[in-house]
Design a protein around this motif. Structure first.
Motif, PDB file in Angstrom:
ATOM      1  N   LEU A  54      -4.755  -3.124  -7.405  1.00 21.92           N
ATOM      2  CA  LEU A  54      -4.029  -1.854  -7.426  1.00 21.92           C
ATOM      3  C   LEU A  54      -3.494  -1.544  -8.826  1.00 21.92           C
ATOM      4  N   GLN A  55      -2.990  -2.582  -9.505  1.00 19.47           N
ATOM      5  CA  GLN A  55      -2.502  -2.377 -10.866  1.00 19.47           C
ATOM      6  C   GLN A  55      -3.633  -1.961 -11.805  1.00 19.47           C
ATOM      7  N   ASN A  56      -4.783  -2.593 -11.648  1.00 18.86           N
ATOM      8  CA  ASN A  56      -5.923  -2.236 -12.493  1.00 18.86           C
ATOM      9  C   ASN A  56      -6.412  -0.819 -12.206  1.00 18.86           C
ATOM     10  N   ILE A  57      -6.395  -0.436 -10.944  1.00 20.07           N
ATOM     11  CA  ILE A  57      -6.784   0.929 -10.598  1.00 20.07           C
ATOM     12  C   ILE A  57      -5.850   1.920 -11.272  1.00 20.07           C
ATOM     13  N   ASN A  58      -4.561   1.629 -11.199  1.00 16.60           N
ATOM     14  CA  ASN A  58      -3.576   2.526 -11.815  1.00 16.60           C
ATOM     15  C   ASN A  58      -3.733   2.574 -13.331  1.00 16.60           C
ATOM     16  N   LYS A  59      -3.959   1.423 -13.912  1.00 18.86           N
ATOM     17  CA  LYS A  59      -3.958   1.321 -15.367  1.00 18.86           C
ATOM     18  C   LYS A  59      -5.267   1.800 -15.998  1.00 18.86           C
ATOM     19  N   PHE A  62       0.828  -1.211   0.000  1.00 21.69           N
ATOM     20  CA  PHE A  62       0.000   0.000   0.000  1.00 21.69           C
ATOM     21  C   PHE A  62       0.863   1.263   0.000  1.00 21.69           C
ATOM     22  N   GLU A  63       1.948   1.235   0.740  1.00 21.22           N
ATOM     23  CA  GLU A  63       2.842   2.397   0.774  1.00 21.22           C
ATOM     24  C   GLU A  63       3.501   2.615  -0.590  1.00 21.22           C
ATOM     25  N   GLU A  64       3.846   1.535  -1.262  1.00 20.20           N
ATOM     26  CA  GLU A  64       4.391   1.652  -2.623  1.00 20.20           C
ATOM     27  C   GLU A  64       3.358   2.280  -3.545  1.00 20.20           C
ATOM     28  N   GLN A  65       2.107   1.878  -3.394  1.00 21.26           N
ATOM     29  CA  GLN A  65       1.033   2.453  -4.202  1.00 21.26           C
ATOM     30  C   GLN A  65       0.909   3.947  -3.934  1.00 21.26           C
ATOM     31  N   LYS A  66       1.000   4.323  -2.664  1.00 16.73           N
ATOM     32  CA  LYS A  66       0.922   5.750  -2.323  1.00 16.73           C
ATOM     33  C   LYS A  66       2.056   6.524  -2.980  1.00 16.73           C
ATOM     34  N   ASN A  67       3.239   5.944  -2.970  1.00 16.82           N
ATOM     35  CA  ASN A  67       4.410   6.621  -3.525  1.00 16.82           C
ATOM     36  C   ASN A  67       4.440   6.591  -5.041  1.00 16.82           C
ATOM     37  N   LEU A  68       3.686   5.683  -5.637  1.00 23.15           N
ATOM     38  CA  LEU A  68       3.669   5.539  -7.085  1.00 23.15           C
ATOM     39  C   LEU A  68       3.157   6.798  -7.758  1.00 23.15           C
ATOM     40  N   GLU A 122       1.699  10.665  -6.627  1.00 21.13           N
ATOM     41  CA  GLU A 122       1.329  11.622  -5.589  1.00 21.13           C
ATOM     42  C   GLU A 122      -0.086  12.145  -5.792  1.00 21.13           C
ATOM     43  N   ALA A 123      -0.608  11.996  -7.015  1.00 17.38           N
ATOM     44  CA  ALA A 123      -1.961  12.465  -7.298  1.00 17.38           C
ATOM     45  C   ALA A 123      -3.005  11.523  -6.701  1.00 17.38           C
ATOM     46  N   THR A 124      -2.576  10.303  -6.337  1.00 14.32           N
ATOM     47  CA  THR A 124      -3.500   9.315  -5.803  1.00 14.32           C
ATOM     48  C   THR A 124      -3.518   9.387  -4.283  1.00 14.32           C
ATOM     49  N   ASP A 125      -4.711   9.442  -3.729  1.00 10.82           N
ATOM     50  CA  ASP A 125      -4.892   9.453  -2.284  1.00 10.82           C
ATOM     51  C   ASP A 125      -5.409   8.078  -1.879  1.00 10.82           C
ATOM     52  N   LEU A 126      -4.555   7.276  -1.277  1.00 10.62           N
ATOM     53  CA  LEU A 126      -4.905   5.917  -0.883  1.00 10.62           C
ATOM     54  C   LEU A 126      -5.123   5.867   0.620  1.00 10.62           C
ATOM     55  N   LYS A 127      -6.272   5.360   1.007  1.00 14.50           N
ATOM     56  CA  LYS A 127      -6.567   5.143   2.412  1.00 14.50           C
ATOM     57  C   LYS A 127      -6.881   3.665   2.580  1.00 14.50           C
ATOM     58  N   TYR A 128      -6.229   3.058   3.545  1.00 15.27           N
ATOM     59  CA  TYR A 128      -6.443   1.638   3.776  1.00 15.27           C
ATOM     60  C   TYR A 128      -6.431   1.351   5.268  1.00 15.27           C
ATOM     61  N   SER A 129      -7.033   0.233   5.621  1.00 14.55           N
ATOM     62  CA  SER A 129      -6.962  -0.240   7.006  1.00 14.55           C
ATOM     63  C   SER A 129      -6.945  -1.765   6.960  1.00 14.55           C
TER      64      SER A 129
END
Length: 185
Positions: A172-177, A131-137, A139-146
């Motif tokens: 996560l890949q599909n969301i990005n793509k 999840f942290e990698e996704q956040k860093n991928l 900066e325009a994406t706001d990821l909230k997870y629990s």
């Protein structure tokens, strides 16, 4: 006819490119699974070493330290037969203190022997890292997870955890793509 051949060649080339892309993604997923399996295996080995060390310490406390303390208490008890009132009172105090020390050490020993081994769950750390990698991928994406703390991940089968990891990773890949989402939870 020439246009048909060009279109056909383009379609064949495009299909080969897609097939190559999917093979590479499949190989990447297999590599990720192997890495995850190795991490779980390494964590299991670490858990076993820590558990053995706890048992060794518990055994040493029980057999070594307690034996010496018990011997000291018996020696003090035998010395207590002298009639000097001050000496008797002092020795009684030390005998009581030694009894408390014995009990404390016995409790620690039993806790170390039976304590359920609990380190930070590696699976949770791996998911958090993903999840942290996704956040860093982006900066325009706001990821909230629990991650539900009530789940006992050490009881979940490793194959299930691997599949869960793959599903989350693919999502996560599909969301990005495809979704190009700016925020997701």
């Amino acid at each position: 006819m020439a246009v048909f051949i060009v279109v056909l060649l383009y379609i064949i080339r495009d299909q080969r490119s897609r097939n190559k892309y999917f093979r590479l993604r499949e190989e990447q997923q297999k590599a990720n699974e192997e890495i995850y399996s190795m991490m779980l295996s390494q964590q299991k080995k670490m858990d076993e070493v820590v558990l053995k060390e706890k048992q060794r310490i518990g055994q040493e406390l029980h057999d070594g330290v307690l034996g010496r303390l018990f011997g000291a208490r018996l020696n003090l008890d035998s010395l207590n037969k002298k009639n000097d009132e001050l000496a008797i009172a002092g020795r009684n105090h030390y005998i009581s203190e030694l009894k408390f020390i014995e009990q404390d050490i016995r409790e620690i020993s039993h806790e170390l022997s039976r304590e359920k081994f609990a380190l930070i769950n590696n699976f949770v750390a791996i998911l958090t890292n993903l999840f942290e990698e996704q956040k860093n991928l982006s900066e325009a994406t706001d990821l909230k997870y629990s991650i539900d703390q009530a789940i006992k991940w050490d009881k979940v089968d490793n194959d299930l955890k691997i599949n869960l990891y793959r599903i989350i990773q693919e999502s996560l890949q599909n969301i990005n793509k495809y979704a190009k989402a700016k925020m997701f939870q």
